[in-house]
Design a protein around this motif. Structure first.
Motif, PDB file in Angstrom:
ATOM      1  N   MET A   1      51.273  36.275  47.541  1.00  0.00           N
ATOM      2  CA  MET A   1      50.669  34.519  47.866  1.00  0.00           C
ATOM      3  C   MET A   1      49.911  34.956  45.879  1.00  0.00           C
ATOM      4  O   MET A   1      49.365  36.314  46.189  1.00  0.00           O
ATOM      5  CB  MET A   1      50.077  34.361  48.889  1.00  0.00           C
ATOM      6  N   LYS A   2      50.120  33.763  45.529  1.00  0.00           N
ATOM      7  CA  LYS A   2      49.015  33.883  44.176  1.00  0.00           C
ATOM      8  C   LYS A   2      47.646  33.296  44.739  1.00  0.00           C
ATOM      9  O   LYS A   2      47.931  32.065  44.728  1.00  0.00           O
ATOM     10  CB  LYS A   2      49.852  33.145  42.767  1.00  0.00           C
ATOM     11  N   LEU A   3      46.937  33.529  44.235  1.00  0.00           N
ATOM     12  CA  LEU A   3      44.991  32.939  43.827  1.00  0.00           C
ATOM     13  C   LEU A   3      44.738  33.144  42.534  1.00  0.00           C
ATOM     14  O   LEU A   3      44.828  34.105  41.847  1.00  0.00           O
ATOM     15  CB  LEU A   3      44.684  33.500  44.773  1.00  0.00           C
ATOM     16  N   THR A   4      44.076  31.694  42.196  1.00  0.00           N
ATOM     17  CA  THR A   4      44.087  31.386  40.864  1.00  0.00           C
ATOM     18  C   THR A   4      42.437  31.703  41.190  1.00  0.00           C
ATOM     19  O   THR A   4      41.599  30.567  42.077  1.00  0.00           O
ATOM     20  CB  THR A   4      44.175  30.163  40.394  1.00  0.00           C
ATOM     21  N   PHE A   5      41.497  32.205  39.912  1.00  0.00           N
ATOM     22  CA  PHE A   5      40.286  32.261  39.206  1.00  0.00           C
ATOM     23  C   PHE A   5      40.302  32.049  38.617  1.00  0.00           C
ATOM     24  O   PHE A   5      40.892  32.222  37.473  1.00  0.00           O
ATOM     25  CB  PHE A   5      39.728  33.451  40.054  1.00  0.00           C
ATOM     26  N   PRO A   6      39.082  31.500  38.063  1.00  0.00           N
ATOM     27  CA  PRO A   6      38.860  31.037  36.701  1.00  0.00           C
ATOM     28  C   PRO A   6      38.484  32.059  35.671  1.00  0.00           C
ATOM     29  O   PRO A   6      38.578  31.614  34.238  1.00  0.00           O
ATOM     30  CB  PRO A   6      37.962  29.531  36.693  1.00  0.00           C
ATOM     31  N   ASP A   7      37.629  32.976  35.733  1.00  0.00           N
ATOM     32  CA  ASP A   7      38.077  34.258  35.688  1.00  0.00           C
ATOM     33  C   ASP A   7      37.461  35.612  35.991  1.00  0.00           C
ATOM     34  O   ASP A   7      37.790  35.455  37.087  1.00  0.00           O
ATOM     35  CB  ASP A   7      36.063  34.245  34.320  1.00  0.00           C
ATOM     36  N   LEU A   8      37.157  36.250  35.261  1.00  0.00           N
ATOM     37  CA  LEU A   8      37.727  38.168  35.377  1.00  0.00           C
ATOM     38  C   LEU A   8      36.698  37.894  36.445  1.00  0.00           C
ATOM     39  O   LEU A   8      36.829  38.279  37.823  1.00  0.00           O
ATOM     40  CB  LEU A   8      38.035  39.544  34.760  1.00  0.00           C
ATOM     41  N   ASP A   9      35.637  37.897  35.985  1.00  0.00           N
ATOM     42  CA  ASP A   9      34.191  38.002  36.468  1.00  0.00           C
ATOM     43  C   ASP A   9      33.994  37.539  38.583  1.00  0.00           C
ATOM     44  O   ASP A   9      33.354  37.898  39.490  1.00  0.00           O
ATOM     45  CB  ASP A   9      33.361  37.603  36.247  1.00  0.00           C
ATOM     46  N   SER A  10      34.666  36.098  38.251  1.00  0.00           N
ATOM     47  CA  SER A  10      34.689  35.468  39.782  1.00  0.00           C
ATOM     48  C   SER A  10      35.942  36.132  40.733  1.00  0.00           C
ATOM     49  O   SER A  10      35.455  36.673  41.714  1.00  0.00           O
ATOM     50  CB  SER A  10      34.871  33.924  39.365  1.00  0.00           C
ATOM     51  N   ALA A  11      37.133  36.921  40.173  1.00  0.00           N
ATOM     52  CA  ALA A  11      37.631  36.983  40.907  1.00  0.00           C
ATOM     53  C   ALA A  11      37.648  38.398  41.294  1.00  0.00           C
ATOM     54  O   ALA A  11      37.750  39.094  42.860  1.00  0.00           O
ATOM     55  CB  ALA A  11      39.012  37.221  40.050  1.00  0.00           C
ATOM     56  N   ILE A  12      36.537  39.405  40.644  1.00  0.00           N
ATOM     57  CA  ILE A  12      36.410  40.566  41.339  1.00  0.00           C
ATOM     58  C   ILE A  12      35.481  40.699  41.620  1.00  0.00           C
ATOM     59  O   ILE A  12      35.186  41.066  43.101  1.00  0.00           O
ATOM     60  CB  ILE A  12      35.833  41.364  39.696  1.00  0.00           C
ATOM     61  N   GLY A  13      34.645  39.029  42.057  1.00  0.00           N
ATOM     62  CA  GLY A  13      33.146  38.715  43.119  1.00  0.00           C
ATOM     63  C   GLY A  13      33.343  38.665  44.195  1.00  0.00           C
ATOM     64  O   GLY A  13      33.655  38.762  45.416  1.00  0.00           O
ATOM     65  N   ALA A  14      34.887  37.891  43.962  1.00  0.00           N
ATOM     66  CA  ALA A  14      35.293  37.280  45.561  1.00  0.00           C
ATOM     67  C   ALA A  14      35.689  38.628  46.337  1.00  0.00           C
ATOM     68  O   ALA A  14      36.012  38.480  46.995  1.00  0.00           O
ATOM     69  CB  ALA A  14      36.073  36.288  44.862  1.00  0.00           C
ATOM     70  N   ALA A  15      36.608  39.368  45.182  1.00  0.00           N
ATOM     71  CA  ALA A  15      37.338  41.085  46.086  1.00  0.00           C
ATOM     72  C   ALA A  15      36.585  41.891  46.451  1.00  0.00           C
ATOM     73  O   ALA A  15      36.217  42.276  47.791  1.00  0.00           O
ATOM     74  CB  ALA A  15      38.016  41.250  45.108  1.00  0.00           C
ATOM     75  N   LYS A  16      35.604  41.862  45.809  1.00  0.00           N
ATOM     76  CA  LYS A  16      34.292  42.827  46.212  1.00  0.00           C
ATOM     77  C   LYS A  16      33.906  42.417  47.762  1.00  0.00           C
ATOM     78  O   LYS A  16      33.344  42.890  48.552  1.00  0.00           O
ATOM     79  CB  LYS A  16      32.806  43.130  45.677  1.00  0.00           C
ATOM     80  N   ASP A  17      33.320  40.851  47.789  1.00  0.00           N
ATOM     81  CA  ASP A  17      32.683  40.169  49.052  1.00  0.00           C
ATOM     82  C   ASP A  17      33.884  40.143  50.126  1.00  0.00           C
ATOM     83  O   ASP A  17      33.083  40.573  50.980  1.00  0.00           O
ATOM     84  CB  ASP A  17      31.963  38.661  48.695  1.00  0.00           C
ATOM     85  N   ALA A  18      34.750  40.422  50.085  1.00  0.00           N
ATOM     86  CA  ALA A  18      36.068  39.907  50.877  1.00  0.00           C
ATOM     87  C   ALA A  18      36.053  41.284  50.886  1.00  0.00           C
ATOM     88  O   ALA A  18      36.926  42.129  51.974  1.00  0.00           O
ATOM     89  CB  ALA A  18      36.915  39.666  50.845  1.00  0.00           C
ATOM     90  N   GLN A  60      45.594  39.470  34.842  1.00  0.00           N
ATOM     91  CA  GLN A  60      44.623  38.382  33.210  1.00  0.00           C
ATOM     92  C   GLN A  60      45.114  38.207  32.474  1.00  0.00           C
ATOM     93  O   GLN A  60      45.912  38.897  32.233  1.00  0.00           O
ATOM     94  CB  GLN A  60      43.755  39.467  33.573  1.00  0.00           C
ATOM     95  N   SER A  61      44.946  37.371  31.580  1.00  0.00           N
ATOM     96  CA  SER A  61      45.307  37.080  29.799  1.00  0.00           C
ATOM     97  C   SER A  61      44.083  36.354  29.462  1.00  0.00           C
ATOM     98  O   SER A  61      43.285  35.789  29.858  1.00  0.00           O
ATOM     99  CB  SER A  61      46.215  35.783  30.542  1.00  0.00           C
ATOM    100  N   TYR A  62      43.658  37.103  27.995  1.00  0.00           N
ATOM    101  CA  TYR A  62      42.877  36.595  27.481  1.00  0.00           C
ATOM    102  C   TYR A  62      43.174  35.792  26.763  1.00  0.00           C
ATOM    103  O   TYR A  62      43.671  35.570  25.776  1.00  0.00           O
ATOM    104  CB  TYR A  62      41.953  38.751  26.373  1.00  0.00           C
ATOM    105  N   PRO A  63      42.166  34.552  26.454  1.00  0.00           N
ATOM    106  CA  PRO A  63      41.077  34.054  27.382  1.00  0.00           C
ATOM    107  C   PRO A  63      41.415  33.305  28.248  1.00  0.00           C
ATOM    108  O   PRO A  63      42.502  32.508  28.340  1.00  0.00           O
ATOM    109  CB  PRO A  63      39.913  33.342  26.460  1.00  0.00           C
ATOM    110  N   GLY A  64      41.060  32.691  29.906  1.00  0.00           N
ATOM    111  CA  GLY A  64      41.300  32.163  30.448  1.00  0.00           C
ATOM    112  C   GLY A  64      41.759  32.364  31.929  1.00  0.00           C
ATOM    113  O   GLY A  64      41.170  33.332  32.699  1.00  0.00           O
ATOM    114  N   GLU A  65      42.606  31.988  32.697  1.00  0.00           N
ATOM    115  CA  GLU A  65      42.453  32.193  33.934  1.00  0.00           C
ATOM    116  C   GLU A  65      42.884  33.825  34.956  1.00  0.00           C
ATOM    117  O   GLU A  65      44.048  33.626  34.055  1.00  0.00           O
ATOM    118  CB  GLU A  65      43.652  30.729  34.994  1.00  0.00           C
ATOM    119  N   VAL A  66      42.515  33.964  35.671  1.00  0.00           N
ATOM    120  CA  VAL A  66      43.389  34.966  36.622  1.00  0.00           C
ATOM    121  C   VAL A  66      43.492  34.738  37.691  1.00  0.00           C
ATOM    122  O   VAL A  66      43.331  34.366  38.643  1.00  0.00           O
ATOM    123  CB  VAL A  66      41.807  36.017  36.881  1.00  0.00           C
TER     124      VAL A  66
END
Length: 95
Positions: A1-18, A60-66
């Protein structure tokens, strides 16, 4: 399953919270995720079999969604938490 986040920081934050451990980021290479307490090396330093053991991978791809790709080996509860975070982080379209 693929999930999309607006940036790397939000993806990493969500992963840590989970409850995921985050691999060592290096340039724009993928980042491995494992649920629980693990030390994960840079993607290029992981053997092919270690890459397959990851519960999820951040692309990730700079800049953009993760994009976070959940593997079949990912436990259900943390996968659900990460999915919920992705939905909350995605921009909403107003009709």
């Amino acid at each position: 399953m693929k999930l999309t986040f607006p940036d790397l920081d939000s993806a990493i934050g969500a992963a840590k919270d989970a409850g995921f451990s985050i691999g060592t980021p290096h340039r724009n290479e993928p980042i491995g995720l494992m649920h629980g307490s693990f030390h994960i090396a840079k993607w290029r330093s992981l053997h092919r079999c270690d890459r397959k053991l990851c519960h999820a991978v951040i692309h990730q791809s700079y800049p953009g969604e993760v994009t976070v790709v959940l593997q079949a080996t990912c436990p259900k509860a943390p996968a659900t938490a990460l999915c919920t975070a992705a939905v909350a982080a995605s921009p909403k379209e107003v009709a």
